[in-house]
Each structure stands twice: as C-alpha cells, then as structure tokens.
Design a protein around this motif. Structure first.
Motif, PDB file in Angstrom:
ATOM      1  N   UNK A 123       0.919  -1.371   0.059  1.00  0.00           N
ATOM      2  CA  UNK A 123       0.078   0.022  -0.108  1.00  0.00           C
ATOM      3  C   UNK A 123       0.994   1.225  -0.227  1.00  0.00           C
ATOM      4  N   UNK A 124       1.945   1.174   0.715  1.00  0.00           N
ATOM      5  CA  UNK A 124       2.784   2.394   0.954  1.00  0.00           C
ATOM      6  C   UNK A 124       3.408   2.690  -0.322  1.00  0.00           C
ATOM      7  N   UNK A 125       3.862   1.732  -1.088  1.00  0.00           N
ATOM      8  CA  UNK A 125       4.413   1.756  -2.413  1.00  0.00           C
ATOM      9  C   UNK A 125       3.696   2.290  -3.489  1.00  0.00           C
ATOM     10  N   UNK A 126       2.556   1.709  -3.264  1.00  0.00           N
ATOM     11  CA  UNK A 126       1.420   2.069  -4.349  1.00  0.00           C
ATOM     12  C   UNK A 126       0.832   3.453  -4.315  1.00  0.00           C
ATOM     13  N   UNK A 127       0.495   3.783  -3.115  1.00  0.00           N
ATOM     14  CA  UNK A 127      -0.282   5.215  -2.882  1.00  0.00           C
ATOM     15  C   UNK A 127       0.461   6.215  -2.299  1.00  0.00           C
ATOM     16  N   UNK A 128       2.140   6.006  -1.880  1.00  0.00           N
ATOM     17  CA  UNK A 128       2.774   7.075  -1.610  1.00  0.00           C
ATOM     18  C   UNK A 128       2.639   7.503  -0.180  1.00  0.00           C
ATOM     19  N   UNK A 129       1.722   6.811   0.593  1.00  0.00           N
ATOM     20  CA  UNK A 129       1.546   7.271   2.075  1.00  0.00           C
ATOM     21  C   UNK A 129       2.199   6.129   2.982  1.00  0.00           C
ATOM     22  N   UNK A 130       3.264   6.728   3.819  1.00  0.00           N
ATOM     23  CA  UNK A 130       3.980   5.601   4.325  1.00  0.00           C
ATOM     24  C   UNK A 130       3.454   4.925   5.396  1.00  0.00           C
ATOM     25  N   UNK A 131       2.202   5.148   6.068  1.00  0.00           N
ATOM     26  CA  UNK A 131       1.691   4.406   7.255  1.00  0.00           C
ATOM     27  C   UNK A 131       0.446   3.994   7.038  1.00  0.00           C
TER      28      UNK A 131
END
Length: 463
Positions: A123-131
């Motif tokens: 999810x972090x890699x795909x959407x750019x939000x880390x947490x």
C-alpha cells in the motif's frame, strides 16, 4: 416535458411492458422473494436490495468473472460488479485460492501475521503514504480518520461536498440547500443536528470552499477526488490543486476517499493525478471483494496520531480510542488484501480495463447522438456513465437535477431482461479484467435497441 427529451407517458408504457416480461421470465426469483418476505424485512437481507428497477428482487445463484447466473438460470454480463466491491471481477482465481488456504489456517486471532506487513508495504509503495491501518468497511475507515482529524486539530467541524458519498458515516449525510447545510433527504433516525458539526459546499466551487474554511474551525475536508455516487462529476482542471492549497492555508486536513475512484488506476487518483492528501481511505475492492478497508497517512499525521494517543493515555484512555472492531484486520482479510494487491489489482488488469471503458463511453456517445438526444457521457478510468443532461455536470446539484428516475429504471430493466446489469440509482458502468470487447459491444447495441423501441412509441419524442 422532461429534461431527458422523452415523454413520461412513453417511459411508463415502456416500463410496464418490461415489468411484465421480467415477472414472466423469473418465476424462481419471484417465488424466493415471496418466501423471503416471511423472514427478511422487505424480502431482502439489506432493504436497499429491493430498490433495483425489477418489480421483484432478482436472486443470484453464483458469480464469476464478469458474469453471474440467477436462480432461474439466466446469465448476465455484469457492469455493476457489486457497485465496486467486485471491481476486479467476481471471485478472481487468486482470491478464491487465498480464501481456501487461509480458511484452513485460521480466520481471526486479534494478532497480526506476515500478510499484514506485506500488505502495508504494498500500500505504501502504491499510494505514496507511508503508514497504514486496517478496518472492515470504507465507512469504518472514513469514520476513524475523521476521529483522528478531530483529535489532531482540536476542531470539531467536518467539511464535505454536496452530494458526496462516504458510506454511512453520520457526519457526511448532509446536503447543501441555498447555502445552508441540512440533513440528506430520506435520512432515518438521526437524533442530533448534523449541521452543528458538518458543513456541505458545492463541488468545483472554490469561493464556497474558501468561505467554509475561512472560519478556521474545520478539522478536515473529506472528499472523493471525483464524485461518483450522485452521478459522476469530475473536477475542473486545477481544482484539486486549489483544494489542497486552501486546506493547507486554513489548517484543515485533507482526506481523500478513493474507494470508488480506484477505477482510475493501480494507485487511484492520488497517484494518477499527483494528489497530496494527509489521509487516504480505501474500501470495497481492496481485498478482492472480501470485507476489508484501509486508511493511510503521511509521516506528519502519524506523529500527530502518536501524540494524540499519548495524551489520551495520560487521562486514563489507553486502549479505548473508539476505533477498530474485533474483526478488523482479521487473518482472512489480510491474506486476501495481500493477494489482491500482488496478483489481481495489477498494471496489467488496468491495461485491459481502461481501453474497454473508453470504448464503452465512445459507444454510448454514438448511440446518444444517433437518437438525437441531448445527453452526455462522463468517464473516470474503468468507469463511465451516461447522464440525462447535454453537458457533464460540475456539481452534485447539477448531477441530481439531471436525474430521471423513471427513465433510468425503465432502461435498466430493459437491460436486465436481456442479460445486462449496470449500477442502479444512476447509469454508471464498470469494466473489470474479465470484461470482453464483445460484452461492451453487446451493452452498446442493447442500449441502442432500447432507445429505438422507446422512441418509437407514440408521442415519445419531445420537441
């Protein structure tokens, strides 16, 4: 006269014929509906399941890919896809395998496994939000993020766009009427005045947005990057950049609900359009149709969330944030979400879906023009919708003004009677990885035939 250009009397004649056809062709569904009325309120397990265009609920036997079969043995090409829950098709093979494998390895333990870690990384890699955090439905995810936003900012007010859809979060069930925020029509059992803590403004109206933010009392703006449930409404060029700038100027957090707009691409509009939300929420299709939702946040928001939790624990509130349920992030959901992100919700899937939706939209435009109707078509990735207005609407109010419930229901029923399903309540379609070019051509041709038969009725066409 109606805005659709078609006489109401002709629509009713057309619909009456289609209702009789449905009842004659679906005796098993009709019988099940009658039986269900003895034990289920309204004869269905959720009351809105009886709000389709059919004169009696349609009961499904099984579904796979872009198709389902009803209890009378009729096969349908499904362009509704569970109103996004099955965005990537019914029971994708990797999800079916994951269900079987995890079903033998435990369903819920209130403890994490490796699948949760991998899903968070994806999810972090795909959407750019880390947490990231996990909930069960998009409603839950939105509700929890609103709570976080209020805790972080110390403000109570939530801002939404008129005609928005964010599940059944109480704070979002408001509309804008003559500049005032009021309860959404049809809202049942609401004991408090939502306008005291919520505010609704028109989409694509920067002046109204700034006026709503200027008081400095808005904790967060919760929005879809494009509206999808009042009828599809796209943002004006540059509008979302201004939304981000205004929310930052007035200290308001930006929450982007991408549950429906995942149709745009593997990272939703957030990735495709370079959005910069403080929080993002995702539901329905994120685990391949298994109940699951998530919300992501920036590193800054994560730090603020830690501080809010520390403050609460110092006042005896440790472990009682009011967020999360026992089945949230259960092992089955986490396994399916990981598999969905790795194997189903892929670049290759979108490479198939997006061109088909473009072809479908072009077909709708061709049919509309061929019948001389002043209607428009709106596109959003794998979605498209035809609307009963000459130009695509720019706000929820404009989209709602273009509604013609009787005509919509009549056209939907015609399609259902010929083995085609589109999203109820408006004219939206969704292509999945199992949708074919032949399916698209069939829907376009059948809509063309429906309009031809309807407009051939005496007095149907209005000047």
């Amino acid at each position: 006269m109606t805005a659709s250009g078609i006489a109401d009397s002709a629509v009713e004649t057309f619909a009456a014929r289609e209702r009789q056809r449905f009842l004659a062709a679906n005796p098993a569904s009709v019988a099940l509906a009658e039986r269900a009325r003895q034990s289920l309120f309204g004869g269905v397990p959720m009351h809105w399941m009886s709000d389709w265009s059919t004169p009696s609920p349609l009961f499904v036997r099984h579904a796979r890919g872009a198709r389902f079969v009803d209890v009378d043995g009729h096969t349908y090409v499904d362009f509704c896809l569970g109103d996004t829950g099955a965005m990537f098709g019914h029971s994708p093979a990797p999800i079916a395998r994951a269900l079987a494998e995890q079903g033998a390895d435990g369903l819920t333990t209130m403890l994490p496994g490796e699948d949760a870690v991998v899903a968070g990384e994806l999810l972090a890699a795909r959407f750019g939000l880390p947490f990231w955090q996990v909930a069960t439905t998009a409603t839950d995810a939105n509700r929890f993020v609103v709570r976080w936003a209020r805790a972080i900012t110390g403000r109570k007010r939530l801002l939404v766009f008129d005609g928005c859809y964010h599940g059944t979060v109480d704070d979002t069930l408001v509309r804008c009427r003559d500049g005032r925020t009021v309860h959404r029509p049809g809202l049942l059992g609401q004991a408090r005045n939502l306008a005291k803590t919520s505010r609704a403004v028109p989409f694509n109206d920067l002046a109204a947005l700034e006026a709503a933010l200027a008081g400095g009392d808005v904790a967060a703006l919760l929005c879809e990057p494009a509206m999808t449930n009042i009828g599809m409404v796209l943002p004006d060029p540059g509008y979302l950049d201004q939304v981000r700038a205004l929310t930052r100027r007035y200290g308001t957090l930006l929450i982007v609900d991408e549950t429906h707009t995942l149709s745009t691409g593997p990272g939703g509009c957030t990735r495709a359009w370079g959005l910069q939300p403080d929080f993002i929420t995702l539901g329905k299709p994120i685990a391949g149709g298994v109940p699951c939702s998530v919300y992501g946040c920036t590193a800054e928001m994560a730090r603020a969330m830690h501080l809010a939790r520390q403050h609460a624990s110092q006042h005896g509130g440790h472990g009682h944030s009011g967020m999360g349920t026992t089945l949230s992030a259960n092992a089955l959901a986490m396994r399916c979400m990981r598999v969905n992100l790795e194997q189903v919700m892929t670049e290759a899937a979108y490479a198939h879906m997006l061109p088909l939706a473009q072809r479908l939209a072009a077909g709708f435009r061709r049919v509309i023009a061929g019948h001389g109707l002043a209607w428009s078509v709106t596109e959003l990735g794998a979605r498209c919708e035809f609307q009963f207005c000459p130009t695509p609407p720019r706000s929820g109010a404009e989209a709602e003004a273009a509604f013609h419930d009787a005509l919509q229901r009549a056209l939907h029923l015609y399609l259902i009677n010929r083995g085609l399903l589109i999203t109820p309540f408006h004219n939206m379609t969704l292509c999945c990885p199992d949708t074919t070019e032949a399916d698209v051509a069939r829907l376009v041709t059948t809509l063309d035939e429906a309009l031809g038969e309807l407009l051939a009725l005496p007095g149907a066409r209005l000047a």
